[in-house]
Design a protein around this motif. Structure first.
Motif, PDB file in Angstrom:
ATOM      1  N   ASP A   1      39.847 -21.365 -12.985  1.00 37.55           N
ATOM      2  CA  ASP A   1      41.251 -21.643 -13.341  1.00 37.55           C
ATOM      3  C   ASP A   1      41.387 -22.712 -14.417  1.00 37.55           C
ATOM      4  O   ASP A   1      42.477 -22.929 -14.936  1.00 37.55           O
ATOM      5  N   HIS A   2      40.302 -23.423 -14.726  1.00 35.33           N
ATOM      6  CA  HIS A   2      40.327 -24.539 -15.683  1.00 35.33           C
ATOM      7  C   HIS A   2      41.323 -25.611 -15.263  1.00 35.33           C
ATOM      8  O   HIS A   2      41.915 -26.294 -16.100  1.00 35.33           O
ATOM      9  N   HIS A   3      41.528 -25.716 -13.985  1.00 36.46           N
ATOM     10  CA  HIS A   3      42.471 -26.689 -13.453  1.00 36.46           C
ATOM     11  C   HIS A   3      42.225 -26.879 -11.965  1.00 36.46           C
ATOM     12  O   HIS A   3      41.755 -25.950 -11.301  1.00 36.46           O
ATOM     13  N   LEU A   4      42.496 -28.075 -11.458  1.00 35.08           N
ATOM     14  CA  LEU A   4      42.576 -28.311 -10.014  1.00 35.08           C
ATOM     15  C   LEU A   4      43.722 -29.277  -9.795  1.00 35.08           C
ATOM     16  O   LEU A   4      43.932 -30.185 -10.599  1.00 35.08           O
ATOM     17  N   LYS A   5      44.438 -29.080  -8.703  1.00 35.02           N
ATOM     18  CA  LYS A   5      45.501 -30.025  -8.371  1.00 35.02           C
ATOM     19  C   LYS A   5      44.892 -31.336  -7.869  1.00 35.02           C
ATOM     20  O   LYS A   5      43.687 -31.441  -7.659  1.00 35.02           O
ATOM     21  N   HIS A   6      45.777 -32.315  -7.666  1.00 28.41           N
ATOM     22  CA  HIS A   6      45.322 -33.685  -7.411  1.00 28.41           C
ATOM     23  C   HIS A   6      44.312 -33.794  -6.263  1.00 28.41           C
ATOM     24  O   HIS A   6      43.262 -34.432  -6.406  1.00 28.41           O
ATOM     25  N   GLY A   7      44.622 -33.162  -5.130  1.00 29.19           N
ATOM     26  CA  GLY A   7      43.718 -33.271  -3.974  1.00 29.19           C
ATOM     27  C   GLY A   7      42.326 -32.750  -4.280  1.00 29.19           C
ATOM     28  O   GLY A   7      41.321 -33.311  -3.833  1.00 29.19           O
ATOM     29  N   GLY A   8      42.269 -31.686  -5.043  1.00 29.58           N
ATOM     30  CA  GLY A   8      40.984 -31.105  -5.427  1.00 29.58           C
ATOM     31  C   GLY A   8      40.236 -31.968  -6.419  1.00 29.58           C
ATOM     32  O   GLY A   8      39.016 -32.112  -6.341  1.00 29.58           O
ATOM     33  N   ARG A   9      40.994 -32.558  -7.352  1.00 25.56           N
ATOM     34  CA  ARG A   9      40.339 -33.441  -8.333  1.00 25.56           C
ATOM     35  C   ARG A   9      39.730 -34.652  -7.643  1.00 25.56           C
ATOM     36  O   ARG A   9      38.639 -35.099  -7.998  1.00 25.56           O
TER      37      ARG A   9
ATOM     38  N   LEU B   1      29.903 -41.591 -15.400  1.00 23.84           N
ATOM     39  CA  LEU B   1      31.294 -41.541 -15.864  1.00 23.84           C
ATOM     40  C   LEU B   1      31.452 -40.718 -17.141  1.00 23.84           C
ATOM     41  O   LEU B   1      32.341 -39.870 -17.226  1.00 23.84           O
ATOM     42  N   ASP B   2      30.606 -40.937 -18.133  1.00 24.06           N
ATOM     43  CA  ASP B   2      30.753 -40.200 -19.393  1.00 24.06           C
ATOM     44  C   ASP B   2      30.583 -38.701 -19.192  1.00 24.06           C
ATOM     45  O   ASP B   2      31.289 -37.891 -19.799  1.00 24.06           O
ATOM     46  N   ASP B   3      29.636 -38.343 -18.340  1.00 24.33           N
ATOM     47  CA  ASP B   3      29.433 -36.920 -18.043  1.00 24.33           C
ATOM     48  C   ASP B   3      30.605 -36.359 -17.245  1.00 24.33           C
ATOM     49  O   ASP B   3      30.995 -35.205 -17.431  1.00 24.33           O
ATOM     50  N   ALA B   4      31.140 -37.174 -16.347  1.00 24.91           N
ATOM     51  CA  ALA B   4      32.298 -36.722 -15.560  1.00 24.91           C
ATOM     52  C   ALA B   4      33.483 -36.452 -16.488  1.00 24.91           C
ATOM     53  O   ALA B   4      34.155 -35.427 -16.375  1.00 24.91           O
ATOM     54  N   LEU B   5      33.727 -37.363 -17.427  1.00 28.81           N
ATOM     55  CA  LEU B   5      34.829 -37.156 -18.374  1.00 28.81           C
ATOM     56  C   LEU B   5      34.601 -35.887 -19.187  1.00 28.81           C
ATOM     57  O   LEU B   5      35.518 -35.086 -19.381  1.00 28.81           O
ATOM     58  N   ALA B   6      33.361 -35.670 -19.637  1.00 31.69           N
ATOM     59  CA  ALA B   6      33.054 -34.477 -20.428  1.00 31.69           C
ATOM     60  C   ALA B   6      33.235 -33.214 -19.595  1.00 31.69           C
ATOM     61  O   ALA B   6      33.743 -32.190 -20.083  1.00 31.69           O
ATOM     62  N   PHE B   7      32.813 -33.298 -18.334  1.00 35.84           N
ATOM     63  CA  PHE B   7      32.897 -32.149 -17.437  1.00 35.84           C
ATOM     64  C   PHE B   7      34.347 -31.722 -17.211  1.00 35.84           C
ATOM     65  O   PHE B   7      34.708 -30.555 -17.390  1.00 35.84           O
ATOM     66  N   TRP B   8      35.197 -32.687 -16.843  1.00 31.14           N
ATOM     67  CA  TRP B   8      36.607 -32.357 -16.567  1.00 31.14           C
ATOM     68  C   TRP B   8      37.336 -31.989 -17.859  1.00 31.14           C
ATOM     69  O   TRP B   8      38.178 -31.104 -17.876  1.00 31.14           O
ATOM     70  N   ARG B   9      36.985 -32.661 -18.938  1.00 28.18           N
ATOM     71  CA  ARG B   9      37.628 -32.375 -20.217  1.00 28.18           C
ATOM     72  C   ARG B   9      37.358 -30.932 -20.658  1.00 28.18           C
ATOM     73  O   ARG B   9      38.256 -30.222 -21.114  1.00 28.18           O
TER      74      ARG B   9
ATOM     75  N   GLU C   1      44.950 -34.046 -25.945  1.00 31.81           N
ATOM     76  CA  GLU C   1      45.845 -35.211 -25.911  1.00 31.81           C
ATOM     77  C   GLU C   1      46.401 -35.413 -24.504  1.00 31.81           C
ATOM     78  O   GLU C   1      46.414 -36.513 -23.971  1.00 31.81           O
ATOM     79  N   ARG C   2      46.831 -34.309 -23.915  1.00 33.67           N
ATOM     80  CA  ARG C   2      47.389 -34.396 -22.571  1.00 33.67           C
ATOM     81  C   ARG C   2      46.305 -34.747 -21.547  1.00 33.67           C
ATOM     82  O   ARG C   2      46.551 -35.473 -20.592  1.00 33.67           O
ATOM     83  N   PHE C   3      45.105 -34.224 -21.784  1.00 29.28           N
ATOM     84  CA  PHE C   3      44.008 -34.578 -20.878  1.00 29.28           C
ATOM     85  C   PHE C   3      43.795 -36.087 -20.886  1.00 29.28           C
ATOM     86  O   PHE C   3      43.704 -36.725 -19.841  1.00 29.28           O
ATOM     87  N   ASP C   4      43.731 -36.647 -22.102  1.00 23.23           N
ATOM     88  CA  ASP C   4      43.493 -38.094 -22.203  1.00 23.23           C
ATOM     89  C   ASP C   4      44.610 -38.893 -21.536  1.00 23.23           C
ATOM     90  O   ASP C   4      44.358 -39.893 -20.881  1.00 23.23           O
ATOM     91  N   LYS C   5      45.842 -38.429 -21.709  1.00 27.56           N
ATOM     92  CA  LYS C   5      46.989 -39.143 -21.168  1.00 27.56           C
ATOM     93  C   LYS C   5      47.093 -39.027 -19.663  1.00 27.56           C
ATOM     94  O   LYS C   5      47.345 -39.996 -18.968  1.00 27.56           O
ATOM     95  N   GLU C   6      46.942 -37.817 -19.154  1.00 29.26           N
ATOM     96  CA  GLU C   6      47.276 -37.581 -17.752  1.00 29.26           C
ATOM     97  C   GLU C   6      46.088 -37.601 -16.801  1.00 29.26           C
ATOM     98  O   GLU C   6      46.258 -37.848 -15.617  1.00 29.26           O
ATOM     99  N   TYR C   7      44.910 -37.275 -17.300  1.00 27.88           N
ATOM    100  CA  TYR C   7      43.800 -37.062 -16.373  1.00 27.88           C
ATOM    101  C   TYR C   7      42.632 -38.027 -16.545  1.00 27.88           C
ATOM    102  O   TYR C   7      41.968 -38.372 -15.575  1.00 27.88           O
ATOM    103  N   ALA C   8      42.369 -38.436 -17.767  1.00 27.18           N
ATOM    104  CA  ALA C   8      41.177 -39.265 -17.989  1.00 27.18           C
ATOM    105  C   ALA C   8      41.284 -40.603 -17.260  1.00 27.18           C
ATOM    106  O   ALA C   8      40.299 -41.111 -16.716  1.00 27.18           O
ATOM    107  N   TYR C   9      42.502 -41.161 -17.222  1.00 38.45           N
ATOM    108  CA  TYR C   9      42.697 -42.446 -16.549  1.00 38.45           C
ATOM    109  C   TYR C   9      42.251 -42.358 -15.091  1.00 38.45           C
ATOM    110  O   TYR C   9      41.542 -43.225 -14.589  1.00 38.45           O
TER     111      TYR C   9
END
Ligand code: SF4
Length: 187
Positions: free
Chosen positions: A32-40, A54-62, A72-80
């Motif tokens: 799905d290229h997505h998971l809701k909050h509980g799954g993330r 951490l760097d690999d985790a960011l690359a993986f989710w990105r 842009e939205r990934f960086d704003k909403e999810y990377a934090y």
């Protein structure tokens, strides 16, 4: 201690060594290229526990999320939140992966993929998932018997024993413990 998991091996390792709860989240994320909050949270902290940096985790989710939301939205909403899980933001708490008890007592809603499949899947879906893990019909009945009696961790322990052909006397009580014991068997 275990060798840190690297991004190029992660698909193979997910199939060989993840417990069903994490295999399911992993597959859904790839699909799905997505998971809701509980799954993330559930998958993200588990991956941190298996040694994904951490760097690999960011690359993986990105890689997955940007197939849907743009970087842009990934960086704003999810990377934090990912950095937060690694203790790099906010209170800098080093968050620990969830134990089975916490996963089992979660309450996934519609569209959620977190939780414990032994507790939260329908019988048909659970049987299909166990079949994909290679359980024989005998092994499957033993697992389903535990599920019917609400012994979810015992059901997971029996699955572990069937998949790896070895006993797990301690019983499964943490998804990361499942992973580590699996890695030990496969070593
Ligand atoms: Fe995951 Fe624990 Fe459920 Fe097994 S018993 S699927 S490790 S939450």
């Amino acid at each position: 201690e275990y060798a840190d998991i690297s991004l190029k091996d992660i698909d193979q390792v997910s199939k060989s060594s993840f417990p069903l709860c994490m295999r399911h989240l992993f597959e859904k994320l790839r699909e799905d290229h997505h998971l809701k909050h509980g799954g993330r949270m559930q998958l993200g902290l588990f991956l941190k526990g298996v040694g994904l940096k951490l760097d690999d985790a960011l690359a993986f989710w990105r890689e997955e999320f940007t197939k849907k939301v743009g970087s842009e939205r990934f960086d704003k909403e999810y990377a934090y939140a990912i950095r937060h899980n690694y203790g790099k933001e906010g209170k800098r708490t080093d968050y620990t992966p969830y134990a089975c008890q916490k996963v089992i007592s979660s309450a996934p809603g519609v569209g959620d993929h977190h939780g414990c499949p032994y507790r939260h899947f329908s019988e048909d879906n659970l049987r299909a998932a166990l079949g994909r893990m290679g359980l024989s019909s005998r092994g499957m009945e033993d697992v389903m018997d535990k599920v019917k009696n609400k012994h979810y961790q015992l059901a997971c322990t029996l699955t572990f024993e069937a998949v790896y052909g070895t006993s797990c006397d301690a019983g499964i009580n943490h998804p990361n413990q499942y992973f580590e014991e699996a890695q030990n068997v496969l070593k």
